[in-house]
Design an enzyme around this catalytic site. Structure first.
Site, PDB file in Angstrom:
ATOM      1  N   GLU A 195     111.398  56.746  88.517  1.00  0.00           N
ATOM      2  CA  GLU A 195     111.204  55.385  89.041  1.00  0.00           C
ATOM      3  C   GLU A 195     112.203  54.415  88.401  1.00  0.00           C
ATOM      4  O   GLU A 195     111.830  53.398  87.807  1.00  0.00           O
ATOM      5  CB  GLU A 195     109.749  54.922  88.880  1.00  0.00           C
ATOM      6  N   GLU A 318     105.555  62.564  93.170  1.00  0.00           N
ATOM      7  CA  GLU A 318     104.281  61.913  92.859  1.00  0.00           C
ATOM      8  C   GLU A 318     103.614  61.552  94.178  1.00  0.00           C
ATOM      9  O   GLU A 318     104.199  60.829  94.997  1.00  0.00           O
ATOM     10  CB  GLU A 318     104.477  60.655  91.995  1.00  0.00           C
TER      11      GLU A 318
HETATM   12  O1  AHR Z   1     101.273  58.646  87.978  1.00  0.00           O
HETATM   13  C1  AHR Z   1     101.144  57.426  87.316  1.00  0.00           C
HETATM   14  C2  AHR Z   1     102.426  56.618  87.351  1.00  0.00           C
HETATM   15  O2  AHR Z   1     102.715  56.236  88.658  1.00  0.00           O
HETATM   16  C3  AHR Z   1     103.662  57.320  86.893  1.00  0.00           C
HETATM   17  O3  AHR Z   1     103.810  57.301  85.513  1.00  0.00           O
HETATM   18  C4  AHR Z   1     104.758  56.522  87.531  1.00  0.00           C
HETATM   19  O4  AHR Z   1     105.907  57.275  87.784  1.00  0.00           O
HETATM   20  C5  AHR Z   1     104.103  55.999  88.802  1.00  0.00           C
HETATM   21  O5  AHR Z   1     104.314  54.654  88.971  1.00  0.00           O
END
Ligand code: AHR
Length: 514
Positions: A195, A318
């Site tokens: 991110e 994710e």
């Molecule tokens: O999964 C939780 C968080 O969500 C992670 O650390 C981040 O990459 C995302 O914003």
């Protein structure tokens, strides 16, 4: 005549309200089968966040809870049963604060650190590189390491690669040997930051593309015959400009994958409860989950412009549902329960990934243990499997199988005048010739009768499993751990090339045809 029509309409409406099955059709086109569903679509994610690592996976080797080198045996067994293909670590946002050299060597000599993003807790670094990579070996899972770009250095990440992968004599392989491991682990999957547009450094895409090029130059392949897969930190949701900028500015031979994150969340300021949600909230979350299809399609279309041969993977590293934390838990620990709603998210999302297997080749559910849409929850010595776990296990038959393209013509799930497709599906043929069809009905009130045309496939036996529950809000708890679990499903029949099946409301079914 008018009266008769009105009566018929009334009967139809009443029948649909009573939950009578609605008709849908699915056509499987085996002749168009050419893509393999990468097993890595079924990957997981373990961040240093709440009780995912500490008091989750890792209890320490002096714990009374049965463990192997500090990692819970019950978790290892459950994940092996899931056929976990890869595990991403150490974050997430945590990754861009993590200095891997603090997590090697004698545990009592390791410096402590403060987990800036998640609860501000102090960690003792007792779970580090050796602990994670050895655990992956126990699990039979490919490790996916997220490198620190935000607050680290190129040298630090290059050293990490040398430490984990170099076989010959070198400063880092000597250090590894000194710490008890002679053979390299040969880590193939490397994330270059996480991110980068946010917690990974608040960078602009052009700036990150340049940073990526620099890091990728020094993250070289030591021992891996197949080469390292370098994965660029990708877009959030519909930020297509991010993907476009990376694809335009990074030479393709430096790029193995481009990531993308999408969470099913109602509103970042008002996420709603994990258990006691309304149907309106359920519908909203299903809309978010189904949005994954559009996101993947559009990011893939951007990638196609620069990489028509589809060499670069779209890595959804994710995904999952994100709700308010459970009452009385640390807000920074993201602990939430998991209901049949989460099973619906998992079912439709994995169908989307399967159907986009030409471009989506790695994905990671967030997260594995005790965080967000977890497959496993622990409470001291107890461990339970969530409805999401069961979907991941039912679907593992698709790993490395050949995708059978299909088209669904079906009903809508309607709520307050808004519509979503009720039925989601994907199908594949494995190396033994067995066909698996996964079907999801997200409608909480109506069963769906589906006629699946299997074309010319020759089939002798039909079997199925279903995961469902009476109430949308049902979940597995530490007192009732098996409330929701897959059971044999019989409401189906094969007549020539038509498989007729009635999928109950809010259910996931996997059919096996042999
Ligand atoms: O999964 C939780 C968080 O969500 C992670 O650390 C981040 O990459 C995302 O914003």
């Amino acid at each position: 005549m008018k009266k008769k029509c009105a009566l018929l309409l009334l009967v139809l409406v009443a029948a649909s309200k009573l939950g009578f099955a609605q008709q849908n059709t699915i056509a499987i086109n085996s002749a168009a089968a050419k893509v393999t569903i990468s097993k890595n679509i079924y990957g997981h994610f373990a961040e240093h966040l709440g009780h995912c690592i500490y008091d989750g996976f890792y209890v320490g080797d002096t714990s009374k809870i049965p463990n192997t080198n500090g990692v819970r045996n019950d978790i290892i067994d459950a994940l092996k049963k899931l056929k976990i293909p890869n595990l991403r670590w150490p974050g997430g946002c945590f990754a861009d604060t993590y200095h891997w050299k603090d997590g090697i060597g004698p545990k009592d000599k390791r410096p402590a650190m403060v987990n800036k993003w998640w609860g501000g807790v102090t960690e003792d670094n007792s779970f580090g590189t050796h602990d994670f990579l050895n655990m992956c070996e126990l699990l039979g899972a490919e490790p996916y390491l997220s490198g620190n770009v935000g607050s680290g250095t190129v040298q630090e990440l290059a050293d990490w690669v040398q430490y984990t992968n170099f076989k010959g004599k070198s400063p880092m392989s000597d250090l590894r040997t000194q710490n008890g491991r002679t053979e390299p682990w040969k880590v193939k999957l490397w994330g270059i930051g996480n991110e980068a547009w946010g917690c990974g450094g608040n960078m602009k895409p052009e700036y990150y593309a340049d940073e990526y090029r620099k890091y990728a130059t020094f993250i070289s392949d030591w021992e891996n015959s197949g080469g390292l897969l370098r994965i660029a930190s990708g877009a959030s949701d519909a930020d297509y400009n991010w993907t476009e900028t990376l694809m335009k500015n990074i030479p393709l031979n430096m790029l193995g994958g481009v990531a993308m994150h999408h969470y099913s969340v109602l509103d970042w300021n008002k996420k709603g409860p994990a258990i006691e949600f309304s149907e309106e909230q359920y519908f909203g979350i299903m809309k978010q989950a189904l949005l994954m299809d559009e996101l993947v399609t559009k990011h893939a279309a951007v990638m196609d412009k620069y990489d028509p041969a589809k060499k670069i993977a779209l890595v959804v590293d994710e995904w999952g549902g994100w709700y308010d934390v459970e009452k009385g838990t640390n807000p920074g620990f993201l602990y939430q329960q998991n209901t049949i709603r989460d099973a619906m998210i998992a079912g439709v999302t994995l169908n989307i990934f399967n159907n986009h297997a030409d471009r989506v080749r790695i994905a990671n559910l967030a997260q594995c243990v005790n965080v967000l849409q977890a497959v496993i929850l622990t409470n001291k010595e107890k461990m339970i499997l969530t409805p999401t776990y069961h979907v991941m296990e039912m679907y593992n038959v698709h790993q490395n199988a050949t995708l059978l393209p299909l088209t669904v013509t079906g009903n809508d799930y309607t709520f307050n005048g808004q519509k979503l497709p009720a039925v989601s599906a994907s199908a594949s043929k494995d190396s033994t010739g067995a066909i698996h069809i996964s079907l999801v009905n997200i409608d909480p009130a109506h069963a769906q009768k589906i006629d699946v045309n299997i074309g010319d496939e020759k089939v002798k036996t039909v079997a199925a499993k279903v995961l469902t529950s009476k109430k949308l809000q049902d979940y597995n708890s530490f007192t009732e751990p098996d409330k929701i679990k897959p059971v044999v499903f019989k409401d189906l029949a094969l007549n020539k090339n038509i498989l007729s099946i009635t999928v109950p409301p809010t259910a996931v079914i996997v059919v096996t045809l042999k």
